[in-house]
Design a protein around this motif. Structure first.
Motif: not given
Length: 245
Positions: A45-61, A94-103
């Protein structure tokens, strides 16, 4: 060996000794990996160093866990409230929720995670679930042992025709109850899966944009090895990550 799905598990910002740390209680990881039969990666949970958008595509859930911290009240249009807060986790979760739903990928939540998903989708929280005369007590009294805190329990009624009612093939569960906050306004699009005797929403599901979503207010990761009902929640998580839910 066939590769297993990879589950992201959210971390909290904690202090260990004197140093900041990204921490997840091992009981969440072990329960998920054992009973969902998945591999896992911890999501910092380090939003100053990464975004959910960078991580979500690499996960299955994603699994959003419980935590001692509360969602910042500004996230759902309120003010005040009791900490501790973890705004770094708020931002990533909260941003991971949004990104995972998009995907169109599964989103599961436990306790704080259950509350985060509701807030991410436009719902609100109430902060009096251990103090309101309108409600049963949803948290053990202050001063009890850690084990006794998780020993505080109440029944929940499962919604007829819901995912949980179908998985458990019974009308009610007896669950632990370790939360000072709960659902205020349920977000649009979420379907109630379980309620406490006082009517408080204790579980919900949805399929926004085709993404399987299932969250519970209780702690199925506590003592999972001795509780078949808790194991069932993680079986559902494994099915979701395999496209079978």
């Amino acid at each position: 060996m066939t590769s297993r799905p990879v589950l992201g598990i959210i971390a909290c910002n904690r202090i260990v000794g004197t140093e900041p740390a990204q921490a997840v209680m091992e009981r969440y990881i072990r329960a998920a990996m054992t009973y969902a039969d998945v591999a896992a990666l911890i999501v910092p949970s380090l939003p100053d160093l990464m975004t959910a958008g960078e991580v979500a595509p690499r996960l299955d859930g994603i699994l959003l866990t419980g935590s001692p911290s509360n969602v910042a009240t500004t996230r759902y249009g309120d003010d005040g409230g009791d900490g501790p807060f973890d705004e770094g986790r708020d931002e990533i979760a909260l941003s991971m929720v949004d990104r995972m739903i998009e995907l169109q990928k599964p989103v599961f939540g436990i306790c704080r995670g259950f509350q985060e998903i509701n807030v991410a989708l436009g719902g609100t929280l109430r902060r009096d679930t251990s103090a309101s005369d309108e409600l049963i007590r949803h948290h053990a009294p202050d001063g009890v042992s850690f084990d006794a805190m998780f020993g505080h329990r109440h029944p929940v009624e499962l919604a007829t025709g819901g995912i949980l009612a179908g998985a458990y093939t019974k009308a009610a569960l007896d669950v632990n109850s370790v939360h000072y906050q709960g659902i205020g306004k349920l977000a649009d699009g979420l379907t109630v899966e379980a309620r406490a005797p006082d009517g408080l929403v204790e579980a919900y599901s949805a399929r926004p944009n085709g993404a399987p979503l299932l969250a519970v207010q209780w702690h199925p990761e506590w003592g999972t090895e001795n509780d078949p009902d808790s194991q069932t929640y993680f079986h559902l998580l494994g099915k979701a990550l395999r496209g079978e839910l």
